[in-house]
Design a protein around this motif. Structure first.
Motif, PDB file in Angstrom:
ATOM      1  N   LEU A  35      -3.258   3.834  -2.541  1.00  0.00           N
ATOM      2  CA  LEU A  35      -3.130   2.912  -3.666  1.00  0.00           C
ATOM      3  C   LEU A  35      -2.693   1.554  -3.124  1.00  0.00           C
ATOM      4  O   LEU A  35      -1.739   1.471  -2.350  1.00  0.00           O
ATOM      5  N   HIS A  36      -3.409   0.519  -3.513  1.00  0.00           N
ATOM      6  CA  HIS A  36      -3.082  -0.855  -3.115  1.00  0.00           C
ATOM      7  C   HIS A  36      -2.607  -1.593  -4.364  1.00  0.00           C
ATOM      8  O   HIS A  36      -3.351  -1.690  -5.349  1.00  0.00           O
ATOM      9  N   VAL A  75       0.858  -1.191   0.000  1.00  0.00           N
ATOM     10  CA  VAL A  75       0.000   0.000   0.000  1.00  0.00           C
ATOM     11  C   VAL A  75       0.886   1.231   0.000  1.00  0.00           C
ATOM     12  O   VAL A  75       2.016   1.215   0.508  1.00  0.00           O
ATOM     13  N   VAL A  76       0.355   2.349  -0.561  1.00  0.00           N
ATOM     14  CA  VAL A  76       1.180   3.547  -0.707  1.00  0.00           C
ATOM     15  C   VAL A  76       0.313   4.801  -0.701  1.00  0.00           C
ATOM     16  O   VAL A  76      -0.786   4.816  -1.254  1.00  0.00           O
ATOM     17  N   ALA A  77       0.804   5.864  -0.047  1.00  0.00           N
ATOM     18  CA  ALA A  77       0.176   7.186  -0.077  1.00  0.00           C
ATOM     19  C   ALA A  77       1.201   8.207   0.409  1.00  0.00           C
ATOM     20  O   ALA A  77       2.207   7.855   1.039  1.00  0.00           O
ATOM     21  N   THR A 126      -5.121  -0.568  -7.314  1.00  0.00           N
ATOM     22  CA  THR A 126      -6.487  -0.191  -6.948  1.00  0.00           C
ATOM     23  C   THR A 126      -6.445   0.925  -5.919  1.00  0.00           C
ATOM     24  O   THR A 126      -5.701   0.831  -4.940  1.00  0.00           O
ATOM     25  N   PHE A 127      -7.231   1.993  -6.135  1.00  0.00           N
ATOM     26  CA  PHE A 127      -7.294   3.072  -5.146  1.00  0.00           C
ATOM     27  C   PHE A 127      -8.421   2.788  -4.163  1.00  0.00           C
ATOM     28  O   PHE A 127      -9.590   2.665  -4.545  1.00  0.00           O
ATOM     29  N   HIS A 128      -8.053   2.709  -2.892  1.00  0.00           N
ATOM     30  CA  HIS A 128      -9.010   2.434  -1.817  1.00  0.00           C
ATOM     31  C   HIS A 128      -9.451   3.752  -1.192  1.00  0.00           C
ATOM     32  O   HIS A 128      -8.648   4.482  -0.619  1.00  0.00           O
TER      33      HIS A 128
END
Length: 623
Positions: A587-588, A342-344, A602-604
């Motif tokens: 973003l996953h 996951v990333v942000a 995929t954007f959660h």
């Protein structure tokens, strides 16, 4: 009292009065100077001017009018220009025409068309407004004289002329005079219909004799399938046959719902990039199945074009099934998963950030990434506290941003030193391999402390590192993450030219697959992009598919500044961006390795629990 004494007394009084007056005046001057020094913003003035048309100029009633001008804006000042005609509100956004791209309003342009209003007969007031964050708003007005549209008048040709009939609707006076003064009575023209053809296009037709005036139209739905009750965004793009965007193209659209039991019409005009985005909410009730979008696009001087497209509408339970097929609302683990992360970026320190971290923790991924501006406050302890459940140096990876690089001294009291020590970094730019993926972290905060220009230590490291990764047979994917974006839609922060021109060619050369950045507090995803040597701000789109890419060979650029800080609005959508929105989330990314190598992003959305974007990159094992 004697006369001499009286005279002496009067002189003394006069002298004292002058001294007091001078002292008072001097003190006022000193105070004024001091006040001016204390209020420097009074001298920080911006300026705007309309260059065309000018006051007293004639303008034809009912015809489009190009309004252009200049201002003191540049890409750093974050200003915008809007125009109002005859006080008909609201103000209409102008287009940036400065040499530095879509955020540079040092030169600007606005096309006045009937979609907003039109020139009327008599006096017309045109006002341009410059709005900047750091200075008072400025206005500039001109007055033009509206004159009747003489081109609508039917002019009968001389009886001796072989021309039998000429319909001259919307033909300029100049072209009419050219026909009348040419004296070519041997012309074989029998009938000329020139309705709704611009002067420029007329001349092109007459000179070349072979002008392609067809329009190319595309419709892109952001979500397919989409659940009832959800918001859909469709991007309609209009270009000419040479793929050049058509500004102010008329869009007449219709939505035909599943079962043909409901229709909805919409209208609009394309922007500077030839795009028109229409958003609406899918009703919660009704049939499921394909929803058809019909679009009729037209523009002066072009043949109108009609196109249809469709996407599937499902109920909420079917939407959940679709999500589960690719990982589900709460669990994105996919069979045969090789890697999950996951990333942000742009973390705040409030409930929104805590919810983002909480949802990240629930994914139970292999890795988690923070893309800069980890702490907007001087003390980073809040950030350390928020990420405590993810905080493992083997799992949690960071890139440093603007607020994080307030120094380059490890042994100091700066935020930089706190982050470097806490995450045990040997360098603010680094790389590592995890299974079949090579990750490269860039440090693009303040270049004065950690340079990233060509020739810098960071540049040499990145060039050497990517070269080795590209030649490593155990590496299937190369992913770069950092802070400043190389490409972005118009929003608060423009893209960084030196980064784009320095590193985009390197990323293509060494086969980088995905570039993840933040800085702008919103979400953006590009098509696979090829660096444009001639115009670096206008990359070449390699694959126009919305979400599925088979061996693109060039990077996809994602901006994920959505961890919890205040979100930024958009001023438009860059033609190279597939999708964009302002939502808090992360973003996953999941990578599988079976018959093919597959990366699914995929954007959660932490507010709704929905997936607002999804894309897939497929690569063969032999690539």
């Amino acid at each position: 009292m004697s006369g001499e004494a009286t005279l002496s007394f009067r002189v003394t009084i006069s002298f004292l009065s002058m001294v007091i007056l001078l002292m008072f005046t001097s003190s006022q001057l000193i105070f004024a100077q001091s006040s001016a020094q204390q209020l420097p913003f009074l001298t920080q003035k911006e300026s705007i001017k309309i260059l065309s048309p000018v006051t007293t100029q004639n303008a034809t009633v009912g015809k489009d009018l190009i309004i252009s001008g200049q201002s003191s804006d540049d890409v750093v000042k974050n200003c915008s220009v809007s125009v109002i005609v005859n006080d008909i509100r609201p103000y209409q956004n102008a287009f940036a025409r400065g040499t530095e791209g879509m955020d540079d309003f040092s030169r600007w342009e606005f096309a006045l068309s009937n979609n907003y209003t039109h020139v009327i007969e008599g006096m017309n007031k045109i006002t341009a407004k410059l709005l900047c964050e750091s200075a008072p708003t400025r206005w500039y007005s001109v007055f033009v004289n509206g004159i009747p549209n003489l081109s609508n008048v039917q002019i009968a040709p001389p009886q001796s002329s072989p021309i039998q009939s000429v319909e001259r609707s919307n033909v300029s006076e100049t072209n009419l005079s050219n026909i009348e003064e040419s004296g070519n009575n041997e012309s074989l023209i029998q009938s000329v219909e020139r309705s709704n053809v611009s002067e420029t296009n007329l001349s092109n037709i007459e000179e070349s004799g072979n002008n392609d005036t067809s329009l190319l139209v595309s419709i892109l739905a952001q979500k397919n399938p989409i659940a009832r009750g959800d918001i859909q965004n469709t991007t309609i793009t209009v270009t000419d046959s040479a793929k050049r965007p058509i500004t102010n193209a008329e869009i007449n659209g219709k939505l035909i719902y599943p079962g043909n039991n409901f229709e909805k019409e919409f209208v609009g005009k394309t922007d500077y990039n030839g795009k028109f985005i229409y958003s609406w909410t899918i009703g919660k009730k009704g049939d499921v199945g394909p929803l058809t979008v019909e679009v009729d696009a037209s523009s002066q001087g072009y043949q109108s074009s009609f196109i249809t497209s469709s996407f599937d509408v499902v109920d909420s339970s079917e939407s959940s099934k679709d999500n589960n097929a690719l990982g589900g609302n709460l669990d994105l683990h996919i069979p045969n998963s090789e890697l999950d992360f996951v990333v942000a970026g742009d973390y705040g320190c409030d409930s929104k950030t805590r919810q983002t971290i909480k949802d990240m923790v629930e994914q139970d991924t292999d890795l988690a990434f923070a893309l800069g501006d980890l702490s907007e406050v001087k003390n980073p302890n809040c950030f350390f506290d928020i990420i405590s459940k993810l905080d493992n140096k083997d799992k949690f990876k960071i890139a440093l941003g603007e607020s994080d690089t307030d120094s380059n001294e490890v042994r100091s009291s700066s935020r930089f030193s706190d982050f470097v020590r806490h995450f045990d970094l040997e360098s603010p730019f680094y790389s590592f391999d995890y299974k079949n993926v090579h990750f490269l972290a860039m440090s693009t905060g303040k270049s004065v402390f950690i340079p990233y220009a060509p020739g810098s230590a960071q540049y040499e490291f990145i060039n050497d590192d990517l070269s080795k990764a590209a030649n490593n047979t155990n590496v299937d994917w190369i992913i770069v993450y950092g802070y400043r974006p190389l490409y972005t839609s118009p929003t608060i922060h423009p893209s960084t030219e030196i980064l784009r021109e320095t590193y985009a060619p390197l990323f293509e050369k060494y086969g980088v697959d995905l570039v993840m950045t933040s800085h702008n507090h919103n979400y953006q995803r590009s098509y696979p992009l090829v660096y444009n040597v001639a115009h670096s701000r206008e990359p070449i789109i390699k694959d126009v598919n919305a979400s599925y890419y088979s061996m693109p060979g060039v990077p996809i650029y994602v901006v994920v500044g959505t961890a919890g800080n205040n979100l930024y609005d958009f001023r438009g959508q860059a033609p190279f961006m597939v999708t964009q929105f302002r939502e808090t989330g992360f973003l996953h990314v999941n990578i599988t390795k079976a018959e093919q190598n597959v990366l699914t992003g995929t954007f959660h959305n932490v507010g709704t629990g929905n997936y607002d974007d999804r894309f897939i990159i497929v690569k063969s094992k032999s690539e």
